[in-house]
Design a protein around this motif. Structure first.
Motif, PDB file in Angstrom:
ATOM      1  N   ILE A  45     -40.719  77.667 -16.987  1.00  0.00           N
ATOM      2  CA  ILE A  45     -39.319  76.725 -18.215  1.00  0.00           C
ATOM      3  C   ILE A  45     -38.374  75.912 -16.918  1.00  0.00           C
ATOM      4  CG2 ILE A  45     -37.862  76.550 -19.872  1.00  0.00           C
ATOM      5  CD1 ILE A  45     -39.280  79.120 -20.437  1.00  0.00           C
ATOM      6  N   SER A  46     -38.428  74.568 -16.887  1.00  0.00           N
ATOM      7  CA  SER A  46     -37.605  74.169 -15.819  1.00  0.00           C
ATOM      8  C   SER A  46     -36.286  72.981 -16.634  1.00  0.00           C
ATOM      9  CB  SER A  46     -37.752  73.809 -14.425  1.00  0.00           C
ATOM     10  OG  SER A  46     -38.951  73.219 -14.798  1.00  0.00           O
ATOM     11  N   GLY A  47     -36.991  73.201 -18.085  1.00  0.00           N
ATOM     12  CA  GLY A  47     -36.330  72.002 -18.393  1.00  0.00           C
ATOM     13  C   GLY A  47     -34.992  73.051 -19.417  1.00  0.00           C
ATOM     14  N   PHE A  48     -34.854  71.870 -20.606  1.00  0.00           N
ATOM     15  CA  PHE A  48     -33.739  72.259 -21.332  1.00  0.00           C
ATOM     16  C   PHE A  48     -34.578  72.667 -22.751  1.00  0.00           C
ATOM     17  CE2 PHE A  48     -31.248  70.866 -25.328  1.00  0.00           C
ATOM     18  CZ  PHE A  48     -29.631  71.375 -24.737  1.00  0.00           C
ATOM     19  N   ILE A  49     -33.488  73.577 -23.564  1.00  0.00           N
ATOM     20  CA  ILE A  49     -33.896  74.680 -24.721  1.00  0.00           C
ATOM     21  C   ILE A  49     -33.254  74.373 -25.312  1.00  0.00           C
ATOM     22  CG2 ILE A  49     -34.641  76.301 -26.030  1.00  0.00           C
ATOM     23  CD1 ILE A  49     -36.750  76.410 -23.270  1.00  0.00           C
ATOM     24  N   GLY A  50     -32.707  73.272 -26.813  1.00  0.00           N
ATOM     25  CA  GLY A  50     -31.699  73.565 -27.265  1.00  0.00           C
ATOM     26  C   GLY A  50     -30.998  74.841 -27.785  1.00  0.00           C
ATOM     27  N   GLY A  51     -32.813  75.366 -28.738  1.00  0.00           N
ATOM     28  CA  GLY A  51     -32.453  77.260 -29.082  1.00  0.00           C
ATOM     29  C   GLY A  51     -32.677  78.292 -28.877  1.00  0.00           C
ATOM     30  N   SER A  52     -33.055  78.667 -29.813  1.00  0.00           N
ATOM     31  CA  SER A  52     -33.406  80.124 -29.103  1.00  0.00           C
ATOM     32  C   SER A  52     -34.652  80.117 -27.901  1.00  0.00           C
ATOM     33  CB  SER A  52     -33.802  80.640 -30.149  1.00  0.00           C
ATOM     34  OG  SER A  52     -34.283  80.566 -30.678  1.00  0.00           O
ATOM     35  N   LEU A  53     -35.078  80.500 -27.523  1.00  0.00           N
ATOM     36  CA  LEU A  53     -35.660  81.082 -26.257  1.00  0.00           C
ATOM     37  C   LEU A  53     -37.184  82.778 -26.536  1.00  0.00           C
ATOM     38  CD1 LEU A  53     -37.934  80.193 -24.087  1.00  0.00           C
ATOM     39  CD2 LEU A  53     -35.895  81.932 -22.654  1.00  0.00           C
ATOM     40  N   ARG A  54     -38.180  82.675 -27.136  1.00  0.00           N
ATOM     41  CA  ARG A  54     -38.332  84.242 -26.972  1.00  0.00           C
ATOM     42  C   ARG A  54     -39.986  83.401 -26.901  1.00  0.00           C
ATOM     43  NH1 ARG A  54     -39.100  85.063 -33.024  1.00  0.00           N
ATOM     44  NH2 ARG A  54     -39.146  82.738 -33.774  1.00  0.00           N
ATOM     45  N   GLU A  55     -40.177  84.612 -26.093  1.00  0.00           N
ATOM     46  CA  GLU A  55     -41.722  83.928 -24.958  1.00  0.00           C
ATOM     47  C   GLU A  55     -42.365  85.620 -24.919  1.00  0.00           C
ATOM     48  OE1 GLU A  55     -44.409  81.937 -23.553  1.00  0.00           O
ATOM     49  OE2 GLU A  55     -45.195  83.312 -22.664  1.00  0.00           O
ATOM     50  N   THR A  56     -43.963  85.864 -24.831  1.00  0.00           N
ATOM     51  CA  THR A  56     -44.249  86.767 -24.188  1.00  0.00           C
ATOM     52  C   THR A  56     -45.505  86.519 -23.066  1.00  0.00           C
ATOM     53  OG1 THR A  56     -46.307  86.572 -25.777  1.00  0.00           O
ATOM     54  CG2 THR A  56     -44.912  87.551 -26.262  1.00  0.00           C
ATOM     55  N   GLY A  57     -45.375  86.936 -22.365  1.00  0.00           N
ATOM     56  CA  GLY A  57     -46.539  87.468 -21.365  1.00  0.00           C
ATOM     57  C   GLY A  57     -45.323  86.901 -20.033  1.00  0.00           C
ATOM     58  N   GLN A  58     -45.520  86.875 -19.039  1.00  0.00           N
ATOM     59  CA  GLN A  58     -44.858  86.289 -17.552  1.00  0.00           C
ATOM     60  C   GLN A  58     -44.677  84.719 -17.784  1.00  0.00           C
ATOM     61  OE1 GLN A  58     -47.604  86.977 -14.014  1.00  0.00           O
ATOM     62  NE2 GLN A  58     -47.821  89.253 -14.616  1.00  0.00           N
ATOM     63  N   PHE A  59     -43.296  84.647 -17.420  1.00  0.00           N
ATOM     64  CA  PHE A  59     -42.103  83.671 -17.249  1.00  0.00           C
ATOM     65  C   PHE A  59     -41.134  83.196 -16.613  1.00  0.00           C
ATOM     66  CE2 PHE A  59     -39.647  85.487 -20.029  1.00  0.00           C
ATOM     67  CZ  PHE A  59     -38.543  84.470 -20.386  1.00  0.00           C
ATOM     68  N   SER A  60     -41.317  82.384 -15.546  1.00  0.00           N
ATOM     69  CA  SER A  60     -39.879  82.306 -14.764  1.00  0.00           C
ATOM     70  C   SER A  60     -39.457  80.499 -15.326  1.00  0.00           C
ATOM     71  CB  SER A  60     -40.654  82.435 -13.746  1.00  0.00           C
ATOM     72  OG  SER A  60     -41.280  80.607 -13.247  1.00  0.00           O
ATOM     73  N   LEU A  61     -38.234  80.947 -14.580  1.00  0.00           N
ATOM     74  CA  LEU A  61     -37.318  79.877 -15.609  1.00  0.00           C
ATOM     75  C   LEU A  61     -37.140  79.528 -14.412  1.00  0.00           C
ATOM     76  CD1 LEU A  61     -35.209  81.950 -17.688  1.00  0.00           C
ATOM     77  CD2 LEU A  61     -36.825  80.443 -18.264  1.00  0.00           C
ATOM     78  N   ASP A  62     -36.218  78.340 -13.672  1.00  0.00           N
ATOM     79  CA  ASP A  62     -36.405  77.497 -12.523  1.00  0.00           C
ATOM     80  C   ASP A  62     -35.331  76.111 -12.914  1.00  0.00           C
ATOM     81  OD1 ASP A  62     -36.212  76.410  -9.754  1.00  0.00           O
ATOM     82  OD2 ASP A  62     -37.966  75.544 -10.097  1.00  0.00           O
ATOM     83  N   HIS A  63     -34.062  76.563 -12.506  1.00  0.00           N
ATOM     84  CA  HIS A  63     -33.189  75.426 -13.541  1.00  0.00           C
ATOM     85  C   HIS A  63     -33.664  75.287 -14.826  1.00  0.00           C
ATOM     86  CE1 HIS A  63     -33.019  74.653  -9.191  1.00  0.00           C
ATOM     87  NE2 HIS A  63     -33.607  74.089  -8.546  1.00  0.00           N
ATOM     88  N   PHE A  64     -33.092  75.777 -15.361  1.00  0.00           N
ATOM     89  CA  PHE A  64     -33.749  76.329 -16.669  1.00  0.00           C
ATOM     90  C   PHE A  64     -32.134  75.440 -17.462  1.00  0.00           C
ATOM     91  CE2 PHE A  64     -32.658  79.313 -20.701  1.00  0.00           C
ATOM     92  CZ  PHE A  64     -33.386  78.257 -21.698  1.00  0.00           C
ATOM     93  N   ARG A  65     -32.488  74.981 -18.383  1.00  0.00           N
ATOM     94  CA  ARG A  65     -30.129  74.562 -18.918  1.00  0.00           C
ATOM     95  C   ARG A  65     -31.083  75.084 -20.924  1.00  0.00           C
ATOM     96  NH1 ARG A  65     -31.866  69.975 -17.244  1.00  0.00           N
ATOM     97  NH2 ARG A  65     -31.784  69.462 -18.487  1.00  0.00           N
ATOM     98  N   ARG A  66     -29.412  75.609 -21.341  1.00  0.00           N
ATOM     99  CA  ARG A  66     -30.219  75.738 -22.224  1.00  0.00           C
ATOM    100  C   ARG A  66     -28.847  75.136 -23.472  1.00  0.00           C
ATOM    101  NH1 ARG A  66     -30.784  82.295 -25.021  1.00  0.00           N
ATOM    102  NH2 ARG A  66     -30.656  81.038 -27.438  1.00  0.00           N
ATOM    103  N   GLY A  67     -29.533  74.557 -24.353  1.00  0.00           N
ATOM    104  CA  GLY A  67     -28.318  74.576 -25.277  1.00  0.00           C
ATOM    105  C   GLY A  67     -27.373  75.602 -26.280  1.00  0.00           C
ATOM    106  N   ASN A  68     -26.847  74.819 -26.758  1.00  0.00           N
ATOM    107  CA  ASN A  68     -25.284  75.943 -27.812  1.00  0.00           C
ATOM    108  C   ASN A  68     -26.411  75.759 -29.193  1.00  0.00           C
ATOM    109  OD1 ASN A  68     -23.724  76.400 -25.845  1.00  0.00           O
ATOM    110  ND2 ASN A  68     -22.588  74.945 -26.341  1.00  0.00           N
TER     111      ASN A  68
END
Length: 120
Positions: free
Chosen positions: A97-120
């Motif tokens: 994930i390196s984009g924008f997510i405006g709400g909640s984030l739920r993920e199973t498995g391996q994940f990486s956050l690179d320049h990830f932005r999250r809204g309110n």
């Protein structure tokens, strides 16, 4: 619109939902409604105004891609560089994930956050 094909390319404008089963799906145009897909590879470089739900091997939300509401995806590899207006629920072996997510984030498995932005 219903599509059953080897490859589905949306380069124009769909007024409503796109439900498809294909080897490869590419949305570079606009889908006004929801996208529901069972496919090997799915790429969104355009806009899906509502929700996206897919089961696939690989999914790529390009940096120019936009999902107006929520993304629910299951697959081997998910790459999210674009914008998701609301929530993301993912079931994948690998998610980046390196984009924008405006709400909640739920993920199973391996994940990486690179320049990830999250809204309110």
């Amino acid at each position: 619109m219903y599509a059953f094909a080897h490859q589905v390319d949306v380069t124009g404008h769909i007024n409503g939902d796109l439900i498809c089963f294909a080897q490869a799906v590419r949305v570079s145009g606009v889908v006004d409604g929801n996208l529901r897909a069972g496919a090997n590879n799915v790429t969104v470089t355009g806009t899906v105004e509502r929700n996206v739900m897919l089961w696939n091997e690989t999914f790529n939300l390009d940096s120019s891609g936009k999902i107006g509401r929520s993304l629910t995806a299951g697959g081997e590899t998910l790459t999210l560089d674009g914008k998701i207006g609301r929530d993301f629920l993912g079931f994948a072996e690998s998610t980046t994930i390196s984009g924008f997510i405006g709400g909640s984030l739920r993920e199973t498995g391996q994940f990486s956050l690179d320049h990830f932005r999250r809204g309110n």
